[in-house]
Write an enzyme that holds these catalytic residues in place. Structure first.
Site, PDB file in Angstrom:
ATOM      1  N   THR A  43      49.320  42.749  41.105  1.00 21.61           N
ATOM      2  CA  THR A  43      48.151  42.445  41.925  1.00 21.61           C
ATOM      3  C   THR A  43      46.856  42.447  41.125  1.00 21.61           C
ATOM      4  OG1 THR A  43      47.186  42.885  44.117  1.00 21.61           O
ATOM      5  CG2 THR A  43      47.596  44.796  42.679  1.00 21.61           C
TER       6      THR A  43
ATOM      7  N   ASP B 207      46.565  44.842  52.002  1.00 23.29           N
ATOM      8  CA  ASP B 207      46.951  43.584  51.361  1.00 23.29           C
ATOM      9  C   ASP B 207      48.113  43.663  50.373  1.00 23.29           C
ATOM     10  OD1 ASP B 207      45.325  45.084  49.698  1.00 23.29           O
ATOM     11  OD2 ASP B 207      43.843  43.519  49.349  1.00 23.29           O
TER      12      ASP B 207
ATOM     13  N   GLU C  45      32.374  39.387  51.385  1.00 23.67           N
ATOM     14  CA  GLU C  45      33.445  40.361  51.594  1.00 23.67           C
ATOM     15  C   GLU C  45      33.942  40.336  53.038  1.00 23.67           C
ATOM     16  OE1 GLU C  45      33.434  44.143  49.263  1.00 23.67           O
ATOM     17  OE2 GLU C  45      31.311  43.656  49.050  1.00 23.67           O
TER      18      GLU C  45
ATOM     19  N   GLU D  62      44.482  52.195  41.301  1.00 29.18           N
ATOM     20  CA  GLU D  62      43.811  51.404  40.281  1.00 29.18           C
ATOM     21  C   GLU D  62      44.401  51.653  38.893  1.00 29.18           C
ATOM     22  OE1 GLU D  62      41.825  49.047  40.877  1.00 29.18           O
ATOM     23  OE2 GLU D  62      41.011  49.432  42.871  1.00 29.18           O
TER      24      GLU D  62
ATOM     25  N   GLU E 230      40.871  36.207  44.676  1.00 32.46           N
ATOM     26  CA  GLU E 230      41.979  35.915  45.595  1.00 32.46           C
ATOM     27  C   GLU E 230      42.098  34.448  46.004  1.00 32.46           C
ATOM     28  OE1 GLU E 230      41.662  40.131  45.305  1.00 32.46           O
ATOM     29  OE2 GLU E 230      40.109  38.658  45.786  1.00 32.46           O
TER      30      GLU E 230
END
Length: 572
Positions: A474, A257, A350, A116, A371
């Site tokens: 991302t 991902d 989710e 993160e 996304e």
């Protein structure tokens, strides 16, 4: 070859551009109106963060206060910075740059997520650094190869380097910013937490001249590649000391991902055939073992047998990624599957049980993730299909109706009854709002097709910037790929690009100036700002305490498997 390396990312952008069809006009959708609504959404959230939550990481919109979540960095401010410029607010961009320089300090006793911190902090600061001249920030000689935001990004990244000191080169998930990896730190890290560094770290290495960042990112990528199964798949969590797979579910969603995403984006950014070939091999295995009727399931990584027949909201990035490699038809079919789920709930839960056609117990929430909107933005650039604008419209309507509260926008805890949770994650301003705005703003500078650009003088000659072809990390922080060729270019490569520029100018006759080859130029040297990185600013008053953080943007490992297991155990 040098010319292609410099222009490759821009050529990739051009490949996605098709003549505009009837588009929104055919469906009566007022694009300008929705663009302004998205702008208003941003400021409703941003201003309440400043008023009620700054300098904490995130806004708590139900109680109108703030909390630290990922490390005590004023994270929402860093994450929202480049969005300000995309919305055209240069004065606030400039103000925030000064605030961050004075108030953010990475020399603190905090346990931070390596993943993160990289995507949000390092990525956000790098993007803002490369956009700062465009935003009217006064930059000093040597930019973009030096500058205060670049020093801050480098300082943050150096705090993460101890995590990579493992026998495999795969990093721990958490690091203490003051002391390094804590004794007893779990060696189990998710795949995405290992393979999501090449975009930011390679950019840092190219700008600063220090190869250590790109080197550790590449070593981690190759370690995952080396440990794939015989049928070409990777699992979900791995022990970074022993390289043994702890979770053997293979798929394209949570925990995996952005590893696949960064193989593609790293290949484009660096014009790296090896990274692209790695992704294409994975793509074959993914199609062979996980794809069913344009859905992607979870399978056992060694056997290929289905283990979890679920769609996870994080998987909705995949159609956008497919568009980047030119697989637009398959991307649209998968996108339309995901869009049906959105229409069913007014958001993406989710987890969604595909055979049952409904949510999974305890995973019914929608934390305003970007996304599906991200994929719509990419695919609309490629196809101009008005269906993609309709998703944007539906997202605006749903988020405003369900999530908007007096102090911002709240995470949707349960899409079935619209219960809210007291959190507004920083990615809402960094990604969700940004992609929505770009979907409705076809003339934004981010969509530049190369017809407009800036020429800047660096210690290594003249350099083309802001020509388009931006690579989003991302966390949706755009990186200008041309900048990677500004700071350590060989003479022969520099001259070849300058010759190309001369030819371009003679054809287009858009600019009138002469490019000169530098006379006194040290070959092979990398330029690094002579100033010490130092501290980014004075420490804020100590209002924080150390706290453990998850190593990946998902539930902890044991809890995650237990929750997922309910998909198969419940036969009702």
């Amino acid at each position: 070859a040098a010319m292609l390396r410099s222009l490759g990312p821009l050529l990739c952008l051009w490949a996605l551009r098709l003549p505009a069809g009837p588009g929104a006009a055919a469906r009566g959708l007022d694009v300008a109106s929705y663009r302004e609504r998205v702008r208003a959404m941003f400021y409703h959230a941003y201003e309440h963060y400043l008023e009620s939550a700054f300098p904490y990481d995130e806004l708590r919109p139900l109680t109108c206060d703030g909390q630290d979540t990922w490390g005590s960095f004023s994270l929402t401010l860093i994450d929202a910075l480049d969005t300000l410029l995309i919305l055209g607010n240069v004065s606030e961009f400039q103000r925030v740059v000064n605030v961050l320089q004075e108030g953010v300090d990475f020399d603190i006793d905090v346990n931070a997520s390596v993943f993160e911190t990289n995507i949000r902090v390092v990525g956000g600061l790098l993007s803002a650094h490369l956009l700062s001249r465009k935003a009217g920030v006064e930059v000093k000689a040597g930019w973009p190869c030096s500058g205060p935001l670049l020093r801050m990004a480098e300082e943050a990244a150096r705090k993460l380097l101890p995590a990579f000191q493992t026998p495999t080169g795969m990093p721990y998930g958490t690091v203490n910013l003051l002391r390094g990896v804590n004794p007893g730190e779990t060696p189990v890290t998710c795949t995405a937490g290992i393979g999501t560094f090449i975009v930011e770290f390679a950019t840092l290495s190219h700008l600063t001249g220090d190869p250590v960042f790109e080197d550790v990112a590449r070593k981690a990528l190759k370690a995952l590649w080396k440990n794939r199964s015989d049928i070409g798949l990777v699992g979900n969590h791995i022990d970074v000391i022993t390289a043994k797979w702890v979770a053997q579910d293979a798929g394209i969603g949570a925990g995996v991902d952005s590893y696949f995403e960064y193989l593609v984006k790293g290949a484009i950014l660096l014009q790296d055939k090896e990274l692209m070939s790695m992704f294409l091999e994975y793509n074959k295995a993914i199609k062979n073992y996980t794809k069913f009727d344009d859905w992607y399931l979870w399978v056992q990584m060694y056997k290929g047998t289905v283990s979890m027949p679920v769609f996870q909201s994080l998987e909705a990035y995949w159609p956008g990624l497919q568009s980047l490699i030119g697989d637009v038809d398959n991307a649209m079919r998968t996108f339309l599957n995901y869009y049906t789920v959105w229409k069913q709930f007014g958001g993406l839960p989710e987890f969604y049980n595909i055979p049952q056609g409904y949510t999974v117990d305890k995973r019914e929430g929608y934390p305003l993730k970007p996304e599906l909107i991200e994929s719509a933005m990419y695919l609309y650039r490629a196809t101009r299909d008005p269906t993609l604008l309709e998703l944007g419209r539906d997202a605006v309507e749903s988020i405003e109706k369900i999530s908007k509260v007096d102090c911002g926008f709240a995470t949707i805890k349960d899409l079935r009854d619209h219960r809210l949770d007291n959190r507004m994650e920083s990615f809402f301003l960094a990604e969700t709002i940004k992609y929505l705005y770009l979907l409705f703003d076809p003339d934004n500078f981010i969509h530049n097709d190369g017809s407009d650009f800036d020429v800047v003088v660096t210690p290594y000659g003249e350099c083309v910037l802001n020509a388009g072809g931006y690579i989003f990390n991302t966390e949706a922080h755009p990186i200008d790929p041309a900048a990677l060729h500004c700071c350590r270019r060989r003479k022969e490569e520099q001259w070849e690009v300058e010759d190309l520029m001369r030819e371009f100018y003679s054809l287009k006759k858009t600019k009138k100036f002469i490019l000169k080859r530098p006379s006194n130029h040290d070959e092979g040297e990398s330029e690094k700002d002579s100033e010490d990185a130092g501290k980014a600013g004075e420490k804020r008053n100590s209002k924080k305490s150390s706290h453990s953080l998850l190593s990946c943007p998902s539930q902890s490992f044991n809890s995650k498997l237990a929750v997922l297991g309910q998909v198969f155990l419940d036969n009702t």
